[in-house]
Each structure stands twice: as C-alpha cells, then as structure tokens.
Write an enzyme that holds these catalytic residues in place. Structure first.
Site, PDB file in Angstrom:
ATOM      1  N   HIS A 118      23.903   8.375 -12.024  1.00  0.00           N
ATOM      2  CA  HIS A 118      23.777   6.871 -12.947  1.00  0.00           C
ATOM      3  C   HIS A 118      25.125   7.349 -12.901  1.00  0.00           C
ATOM      4  CE1 HIS A 118      20.339   4.798 -12.605  1.00  0.00           C
ATOM      5  NE2 HIS A 118      20.529   3.892 -13.381  1.00  0.00           N
ATOM      6  N   LYS A 156      13.046   0.636  -6.551  1.00  0.00           N
ATOM      7  CA  LYS A 156      12.127   0.257  -7.391  1.00  0.00           C
ATOM      8  C   LYS A 156      11.161  -0.773  -6.391  1.00  0.00           C
ATOM      9  CE  LYS A 156      14.506   1.908 -11.639  1.00  0.00           C
ATOM     10  NZ  LYS A 156      14.767   1.135 -12.553  1.00  0.00           N
ATOM     11  N   ARG A 184      20.347   4.741  -6.201  1.00  0.00           N
ATOM     12  CA  ARG A 184      20.085   5.852  -7.406  1.00  0.00           C
ATOM     13  C   ARG A 184      20.015   7.083  -6.711  1.00  0.00           C
ATOM     14  NH1 ARG A 184      17.542   0.861  -7.498  1.00  0.00           N
ATOM     15  NH2 ARG A 184      17.315  -0.345  -9.530  1.00  0.00           N
ATOM     16  N   HIS A 203      19.956  -4.412  -8.261  1.00  0.00           N
ATOM     17  CA  HIS A 203      18.837  -5.309  -9.645  1.00  0.00           C
ATOM     18  C   HIS A 203      17.636  -6.255  -9.577  1.00  0.00           C
ATOM     19  CE1 HIS A 203      22.035  -3.489 -12.647  1.00  0.00           C
ATOM     20  NE2 HIS A 203      21.046  -1.913 -12.046  1.00  0.00           N
ATOM     21  N   ARG A 240      27.126   5.359 -10.091  1.00  0.00           N
ATOM     22  CA  ARG A 240      26.257   3.839  -9.611  1.00  0.00           C
ATOM     23  C   ARG A 240      27.030   3.349 -10.820  1.00  0.00           C
ATOM     24  NH1 ARG A 240      21.818   1.298  -8.278  1.00  0.00           N
ATOM     25  NH2 ARG A 240      20.765  -0.249  -9.338  1.00  0.00           N
ATOM     26  N   TYR A 248      27.250  -4.973 -16.964  1.00  0.00           N
ATOM     27  CA  TYR A 248      29.047  -4.288 -15.855  1.00  0.00           C
ATOM     28  C   TYR A 248      30.159  -4.827 -16.738  1.00  0.00           C
ATOM     29  CZ  TYR A 248      24.963  -1.280 -14.148  1.00  0.00           C
ATOM     30  OH  TYR A 248      25.046  -0.250 -13.881  1.00  0.00           O
TER      31      TYR A 248
END
Length: 317
Positions: A261, A187, A161, A287, A264, A296
């Site tokens: 992004h 995150k 990110r 994730h 990414r 994806y």
C-alpha cells in the site's frame, strides 16, 4: 426460556445467512467475507455469554459491545479504534440484514457511533526512494529479479492493490503501443482500466518475453501474469515479501514498515503533487468516494507547506 445452545445456533445461522448474502448477492471478496465472519463470531460470542437472543439486543447492548472490544473486557484481545469501527460496521450490517429478512423489527446498531479515531494520513515515499526500491528489486541476473522489478513497477505505475496485481491474467494486459493499459478488478469485483507508464511497460515486456516462460515450464500452465518458481500464480504473501526484501536491499528508512500500500499511496501522492485532478486519481485508484482520495491532498498540502516555510524569506514573518 431458550436454551443457550439453541440460542447460539439460531444466531450463527442468521450470521451465515448474512455472509451468504454478502458473497452471492453483494459479490464481496473472500477476504472481506472472512473479516466479517471473524467480527460477527466475536459478537455472537458476546451475545451468547449474556444469554441474549437476536430480539433481546438493544442499542445499549451494542454500545457495551463496542466498549468491550476496545478494552478487551470480553476476554479477547482489545481492538484499536479503526478495527473496532470495522467490527461495528459488520454488526450494523448484520442487524440491517435481519430487519430486511423480517427476523426483527429494528436495527439496534443503527444509532451507535464508532469510536473516534485520529485521521491517519497515507504514508508515501519520495520519488527518489521509489527509484531506489525499483532498482533493488531488479538487481541480480536471476529470473526472479526480472519478475520482481516488473511487479513493483506495475504497482507504482498503476496504484494497484497487491491483490489486484497478483490476480492479473495475461488477457488483462494491453501493451499495444499508445494504448498501454491494465484491467484491474477491485473491491466487490469492480472493474477499472488504468494506463501503464513506459517504465512499467518495459519491465513487463522483459518479464513476459525473457523469464515468464521459464516459470511456465515449471508448472502446468496458467493465465496468471505473475508466477512463482513452481509455475503457479504468485501469492499475496510472496508479493509482499518481494517488496519487503527490495526495501531492505535498497536501505530505505523504515523498510520494515513499507508495504504494497506504500506504493499505492506514493502513486496517488505523486500524481497530485504533479497537478492531477483529485477525481482523476479517484478513478485510477478505484475509490468509491472522492472523500477517501482527498486524504492524499492533505499529504501534498503538508509537503508544499514545508517547502514554503523552508524556502520563502517571509514564511515565518
């Protein structure tokens, strides 16, 4: 009857308690907490306008709030379905916190469903366009061009990110031959280690040896990997502009819509197209759920289907 000012003060203190909980106990990032604050400020304003205290809120009230933010009938800008769902998540989390703290007995938002939204597929660019983008980033003889190439090479090589990239410190890089990797903090400060490809390693070494010392000399010294011309840590906004300018210089279609992004998404899509296991990609992206990563695979399946239809003589039979 509780005075409006007093009611509002009570609500806002309860919100602040929840935000403190997210920051201190849950370790949420400053950006996440700021987003929750904006959503809950709007919600508290909605409750205040209807003279409702925390104990007065029912499921119907929360449902009406979701409708209000979708339509803008609360006097604020209407939100798209995804943003309204995010706002509802903040409201639900706050009410759950209030139940846990004994301020109320039930969570009126628990059963409220978020507005439906179409499944958005991640946007990726082709490997050819990625190469054009990276070449454009490194065009020119200035020190900034070397940094820009290293930044974009790293983003595409690791799927990082933009916030993870600009927050990198020198100690987070390991460029030892055969062990090349980067430590990223995602995150919730969740740490992961991601391999770095040879092209990114070469670009990073050129930047660290040739041009980062120039930036360092202009500042007071910092462990940050990516620096601006004043020798301070490169900001997210500046990194975003590096990508946008490079996309425009490369003449990529829809350059104005290309974001950090995008790289990414391209990283993940190209890995899956090359046969990588979806759970491996999940770990590389950081994730929490494989369900997010599986978006994806839909992109990849669509690409394969298109090639099949165009190439196989019996595809349309």
């Amino acid at each position: 009857m509780v005075a409006a000012g007093t009611r509002g003060d009570v609500l806002r203190r309860a919100v602040q308690g929840y935000l403190d909980h997210l920051t201190i106990e849950r370790g949420r990032s400053a950006n996440t907490v700021a987003a929750y604050r904006r959503d809950l400020d709007r919600y508290v304003g909605y409750l205040e306008a209807r003279e409702l205290s925390l104990g007065d809120v029912t499921t119907t009230v929360v449902e009406d709030y979701v409708t209000a933010v979708r339509t803008g009938s609360d006097g604020r800008a209407p939100l798209a379905a995804g943003s309204a769902a995010r706002s509802l998540a903040a409201v639900r989390g706050w009410h759950a916190f209030c139940v846990a703290e004994g301020q109320v007995d039930t969570n009126p938002a628990a059963a409220v469903r978020p507005p439906s939204q179409g499944k958005r597929l991640p946007k990726a660019i082709s490997t050819h366009d990625v190469e054009r983008l990276l070449a454009a980033a490194g065009a020119g003889d200035g020190v900034a061009a070397v940094r820009n190439r290293a930044l974009l090479e790293l983003l595409y090589s690791t799927g990082a990110r933009i916030s993870e990239a600009v927050n990198l410190d020198i100690d987070d890089l390991d460029l030892t031959p055969g062990l090349e990797a980067v430590r990223l903090f995602g995150k919730g400060s969740k740490e992961r280690v991601v391999p770095v490809g040879s092209f990114a390693v070469e670009a990073l070494q050129a930047y660290l040896v040739r041009t980062r010392p120039v930036f360092i000399a202009a500042g007071r010294g910092t462990p940050a990997v990516f620096l601006n011309t004043r020798g301070a840590r490169l900001s997210r906004q500046s990194a975003w502009q590096v990508l946008r300018s490079s996309a425009e210089a490369a003449g990529l279609p829809g350059a104005e819509h290309i974001s950090p992004h995008t790289l990414r998404h391209s990283f993940a899509t190209h890995l899956l197209s090359g046969g990588a296991d979806v759970r491996v990609v999940q770990e590389l992206l950081g994730h929490a759920s494989v369900t997010t990563t599986q978006l994806y695979t839909m992109v990849t399946a669509d690409s394969l289907r298109e090639v099949y239809v165009q190439s196989h003589p019996r595809a349309l039979a």
